[in-house]
Design an enzyme around this catalytic site. Structure first.
Site, mmCIF file in Angstrom:
data_model
loop_
_atom_site.group_PDB
_atom_site.id
_atom_site.type_symbol
_atom_site.label_atom_id
_atom_site.label_comp_id
_atom_site.label_asym_id
_atom_site.label_seq_id
_atom_site.Cartn_x
_atom_site.Cartn_y
_atom_site.Cartn_z
ATOM 1 N N GLY A 221 -5.734 -9.036 -10.822
ATOM 2 C CA GLY A 221 -5.203 -8.965 -9.474
ATOM 3 C C GLY A 221 -5.922 -7.907 -8.661
ATOM 4 O O GLY A 221 -7.069 -7.530 -8.951
ATOM 5 N N SER A 222 -5.239 -7.384 -7.657
ATOM 6 C CA SER A 222 -5.910 -6.584 -6.623
ATOM 7 C C SER A 222 -6.389 -5.210 -7.061
ATOM 8 O O SER A 222 -7.095 -4.544 -6.304
ATOM 9 C CB SER A 222 -4.985 -6.441 -5.411
ATOM 10 O OG SER A 222 -4.755 -7.707 -4.826
ATOM 11 N N THR A 223 -6.018 -4.735 -8.240
ATOM 12 C CA THR A 223 -6.604 -3.473 -8.711
ATOM 13 C C THR A 223 -8.115 -3.620 -8.878
ATOM 14 O O THR A 223 -8.847 -2.636 -8.822
ATOM 15 C CB THR A 223 -5.973 -3.031 -10.042
ATOM 16 O OG1 THR A 223 -6.002 -4.120 -10.970
ATOM 17 C CG2 THR A 223 -4.527 -2.582 -9.843
ATOM 18 N N MET A 224 -8.577 -4.862 -9.045
ATOM 19 C CA MET A 224 -10.017 -5.124 -9.186
ATOM 20 C C MET A 224 -10.759 -4.875 -7.871
ATOM 21 O O MET A 224 -11.976 -4.650 -7.865
ATOM 22 C CB MET A 224 -10.224 -6.558 -9.656
ATOM 23 C CG MET A 224 -11.585 -6.845 -10.232
ATOM 24 S SD MET A 224 -11.794 -6.058 -11.843
ATOM 25 C CE MET A 224 -13.426 -6.675 -12.287
#
Length: 713
Positions: free
Chosen positions: A308-311
Site C-alpha cells: 500500500g501507500s507506505t511504498m
C-alpha cells in the site's frame, strides 16, 4: 575275569586321557591369560578397573538469551520432581530409614506444601509399589518448596532434579525468540523454533563427568585418582532487543488485538542509525512457557504482501533524488489511465480537482505517484531505485525464515501500481530497511537482532555483530526533503497521518492502506485491508523508526482505519522516546509526567519505612513482600534501569499477605510471585481484574493463587 579287567583298564585309560586333555586345556588357557592379560577378547585389567570405576555427571546449563542490557529473555531454571520410596529393602540401617516409615505423618506434612489433600497423598503412599510419584502436584517443584520439604526430614521422600526452559516475560517477541523443549529420546533441551533453534549450536550445553574408583558398595575410595571431563555451559546470546521497548510494543499490541480482533498485527521498532531491531512482535503470538502456538512464522520477515501507500515513500525519494519532483506543479487528480486501465485515487476516483504534487503526497494520491512514475521518473529509473532500495533481494537479517519479495514489473499497469504500493509484494522488514535510508540521511542500514555472543565459562565474547550499510540510495539532502514532507503528512490538515501526532515530538511518516489479494481479484469489504504506518521521530534527527501493520481489524461505526494502528504506534513511540531520554521538540506540562528512565536505588538492609520513603522520593511505587522490619531483597536490583511510577518489590521475610493486584500487568504479577516464592497461575492478557486470594489474607505455603487478566475496553 581277566576279560572284564581288560575292558575296565581300557575305560580307565580313556578317562585318564580325557582328564589329561582337560587339564592341559585349562593349563593352556591360564597360561594364555597370564601372558596376554586377555579373556574373550577383553583386557581383564581394564574390565576389573571398569567394575570399580564410577562416573558422576557434572551438569552444565543451556545458554541464556538476554536483551541488549543483559535482562533475561530465556534461561534454564531448576525444577524438581517429588518421589516417595516405599520399598523397605532400600533401608539397610534402621537408624537411617530410606523408605517411608510413617505414612500418616508424611501425608500430613506434604499436604502443607504441595497442592494435594492429606487423603489423596495417603492413597498414593498406600499403593503396592516400590516407588511412587505425586502426579502434576509433585512436578515442577520449586527450590523454595524443596527446601521446606527437606526441613521436615521425612524418611523416604526424595527429589529428582530436572531442568526446564523458562521465559520470564511470557508473550515477548515470541515468534522471534521461539522456544526450546526437552527431547524425549536424549532427555536434553534443544531449540525447536526461532532463535532457540537457529542458535542451538551456541546455546547447547555439554555435561561434564568425574570418573573415580569405588569399592564394592560404590563408595569413592579415599586415594582415588579422579579423571575430570569439564562441563561446557552453553553460550549466552545478547540481542539488540530492548526489554522495555519490547514491553511497550507488546502491551499496545495486546490492547489493540483485544479491542479490534484483527487477523494479524505486525510491528517493529528499529534504530535507523545502526539497523538494530529494538522490538519486534506480532499477533497472534504465544507464551513459550505454554507453547500455545497458532502461527509458527515470524510475519515481519516471512509475510510478503502488497504494502500500500507506505511504498510511496520510496517513489517520492527517487523523484526527489532525480530532481523531477516539482512540489508546486499541478496535475489532474481523480483518475489517470495507464496501459488501458484507470488508476484511481482512494476516494473512489473523485480526486480533489487540479492539485499540486505536494498536496498529492499529503493526500496520498495514487494518481500523483502513477504520474511521477510514468511521466517524471520513467519506469526504468523507478526500477533502478527499487534495486537501490534492495526490494529485489532479501535483507539478510539474522533470523530464520525470511522470504523473497515479488516485484511485478512486466506490464505497464503493474509498473505504475508498484509506484504506489500495489501489484508487487514485499515484506515488512524490506520496507523497514529501505526506510532507514530516509531516517539516516541516505545511508541504508541492514537490520539485525543478534548483538553478541559470550562464552560464560571463559567470560569471552566469541561473536560480535556490528552495524552494516546496505547501500546509499539517496543523498542526505534528499532524505531531509523526504522527511520534511512526511512531517507534513502528519501535521497538515489535509494529511492522511494526522492520527499519528505525538505531543512534544515531530513525527514524519506515511500511512498505508493495502488491498488484500484473493482468488480472482482483491477482497471486498471495508475491513479487508492491511492498514499500516511507517513513522520516524524526531523528524530532523530520527532516533527511532517504527512500522505497524494491522490486517483486517473489525471496525465499528465511528472508528477509523487509523485507530488500531495509531493505538500501537503512538504509545510505543512516545514511551520509547521518553525512556531513551530523547529531548522533546517542545516541552509541555504533560511531558513532565511521562515515563522516564532512572536508576534503581539500593534499598536492602534498610527498614521497611526508610526503604518505602526512599522509593517514593524516586517516584517509584514500593510493594512490600513479608512482615519483617528490614528489606533483605529487592527487585529490580540496585543500579538497574527503572521507569517513573514503576512497581518495585521489597522482600523482608516473615508472613506474606496478599496484595491487591488489580491493574497489575502480567509481568508485575509474575515478578511478585517469583520473589515471594509462591505459585501464581495467570490467565488472559492485559491487566489483572481478579485474584483468587483476597487482599491482606495470609498466603500459606501450598496456596496456588489464580489471577485473571483482561484488556481494557
Amino acid at each position: 575275569m581277566p576279560k572284564k579287567n581288560k575292558f575296565m583298564n581300557r575305560g580307565a585309560a580313556i578317562l585318564s586321557i580325557c582328564f589329561a586333555l582337560f587339564f592341559f586345556v585349562i593349563l593352556g588357557r591360564m597360561a594364555y591369560i597370564q601372558i596376554t592379560g586377555k579373556a574373550n577378547g577383553e583386557v581383564l585389567a581394564t574390565k576389573a578397573t571398569e567394575q570399580h570405576e564410577k562416573k558422576r555427571t557434572i551438569e552444565a546449563s543451556r545458554g541464556s538469551i538476554l536483551d541488549r542490557k543483559g535482562k533475561v529473555i530465556a534461561e534454564d531454571t531448576a525444577t524438581y520432581k517429588l518421589i516417595a520410596i516405599l520399598d523397605k529393602k532400600m533401608t539397610t540401617d534402621v537408624k537411617h530409614p530410606q523408605h517411608v516409615v510413617n505414612k500418616e505423618k508424611t501425608a500430613e506434612a506434604l499436604s502443607k506444601v504441595i497442592n494435594l489433600d492429606k487423603a489423596d497423598i495417603l492413597d498414593i503412599l498406600n499403593k503396592d509399589a516400590k516407588q511412587v510419584e505425586f502426579g502434576s502436584a509433585g512436578r515442577d517443584i520449586t527450590y523454595s518448596q524443596k527446601q521446606k520439604i527437606e526441613k521436615m526430614k521425612l524418611p523416604g521422600i526424595s527429589f529428582l532434579r530436572d531442568t526446564k526452559r523458562y521465559y520470564p516475560n511470557g508473550v515477548f517477541a515470541s515468534n522471534l525468540i521461539g522456544y526450546a523443549e526437552v527431547d524425549e529420546e536424549t532427555n536434553e533441551i534443544s531449540g525447536a523454533m526461532g532463535l532457540e533453534k537457529v542458535l542451538d549450536k551456541y546455546l547447547k550445553e555439554r555435561d561434564g563427568y568425574v570418573t573415580y574408583e569405588s569399592d564394592k558398595s560404590g563408595w569413592e575410595l579415599p586415594n582415588s585418582k579422579n579423571k575430570i571431563t569439564a562441563p561446557k555451559n552453553g553460550d549466552n546470546v545478547y540481542l539488540t532487543i530492548d526489554q522495555k521497548i519490547q514491553t511497550f510494543l507488546e502491551d499496545s499490541m495486546t490492547k489493540v488485538a483485544q479491542k479490534y480482533n484483527p487477523k494479524k498485527i505486525m510491528a517493529a521498532v528499529v534504530d535507523p542509525k545502526t539497523g538494530k531491531v529494538l522490538a519486534m512482535g506480532q499477533r497472534p503470538s504465544f507464551d513459550p512457557n505454554k507453547r500455545d502456538v497458532t502461527n509458527y512464522y515470524n510475519d515481519l520477515i516471512s509475510y510478503a504482501y502488497e504494502p500500500g501507500s507506505t511504498m510511496k515513500i520510496f517513489t517520492l525519494a527517487a523523484a526527489m533524488q532525480e530532481n523531477v519532483f516539482n512540489a508546486n506543479e499541478k496535475y489532474k487528480s481523480g483518475t489517470f489511465e495507464v496501459g488501458g486501465a484507470p488508476v484511481k485515487d482512494h476516494n473512489n476516483g473523485v480526486g480533489w480537482g487540479p492539485t499540486t504534487y505536494h498536496d498529492g503526497v499529503l493526500r496520498s494520491s495514487n494518481v500523483a505517484f502513477a504520474k511521477l512514475a510514468k511521466e517524471k521518473l520513467g519506469y526504468d529509473r523507478l526500477n533502478q531505485y527499487l534495486h537501490k532500495f534492495n526490494f529485489y533481494q532479501k535483507t539478510g537479517i539474522d533470523l530464520p525464515g525470511e522470504v523473497s519479495s515479488k516485484i511485478n514489473f512486466k506490464y505497464e499497469f503493474d509498473k505504475a501500481s508498484t509506484a504506489y504500493g500495489q501489484a508487487s509484494a514485499v515484506t515488512p522488514i524490506q520496507q523497514i530497511q529501505a526506510a532507514t535510508a530516509i531516517a539516516n540521511d541516505g545511508k541504508m542500514m541492514k537490520p539485525y537482532v543478534i548483538d553478541h555472543i559470550v562464552d560464560p565459562d571463559k567470560d569471552k565474547t566469541i561473536y560480535q555483530n556490528k552495524p552494516e550499510s546496505a547501500g546509499t540510495p539517496i543523498s542526505a539532502s534528499t532524505a531531509k526533503k523526504v522527511r520534511d514532507i512526511l512531517g507534513e503528512v502528519v501535521t497538515s490538515k489535509i494529511g492522511t497521518g494526522q492520527a499519528y501526532k505525538i505531543e512534544g515530538f515531530d513525527v514524519a511518516g506515511k500511512t498505508g492502506t493495502a488491498q488484500i489479494a484473493g482468488k480472482g481479484g482483491y477482497l471486498d469489504g471495508t475491513d479487508n485491508y492491511i492498514f499500516s504506518f511507517m513513522g520516524m521521530a524526531p523528524k530532523d534527527d530520527p532516533e527511532l523508526l517504527i512500522y505497524v501493520a494491522v490486517q483486517q481489524p473489525q471496525l465499528k461505526a465511528g472508528q477509523s482505519s487509523s485507530d488500531p494502528v495509531s493505538e500501537i504506534f503512538n504509545p510505543t513511540m512516545k514511551n520509547s522516546l521518553h525512556y531513551l531520554n530523547i529531548e522533546p521538540t517542545e516541552k509541555s506540562d504533560s511531558d513532565k509526567e511521562e515515563t522516564k528512565a532512572q536508576t534503581m536505588p539500593d534499598l536492602t538492609d534498610q527498614t521497611v519505612a526508610a526503604a518505602q520513603k526512599k522509593a517514593k522520593e524516586e517516584n517509584l511505587t514500593p510493594i512490600v513482600i513479608g512482615s519483617d522490619v528490614a528489606v533483605k531483597e529487592q527487585y529490580p536490583k540496585a543500579d538497574e534501569e527503572v521507569l517513573t511510577n514503576q512497581k518495585v518489590f521489597l522482600k523482608t521475610g516473615g508472613k506474606i499477605k496478599m496484595p491487591d493486584m488489580t491493574g497489575w500487568s502480567r509481568r508485575e504479577v509474575l515478578q511478585y510471585g517469583e520473589l515471594a516464592g509462591i505459585h501464581i497461575e495467570v490467565s488472559g492478557q492485559g491487566y489483572a481484574v481478579s485474584q483468587s486470594v483476597k487482599k491482606d489474607k495470609e498466603i500459606k505455603d501450598k496456596t496456588v493463587i489464580k489471577v485473571k487478566f483482561k484488556n481494557p475496553d
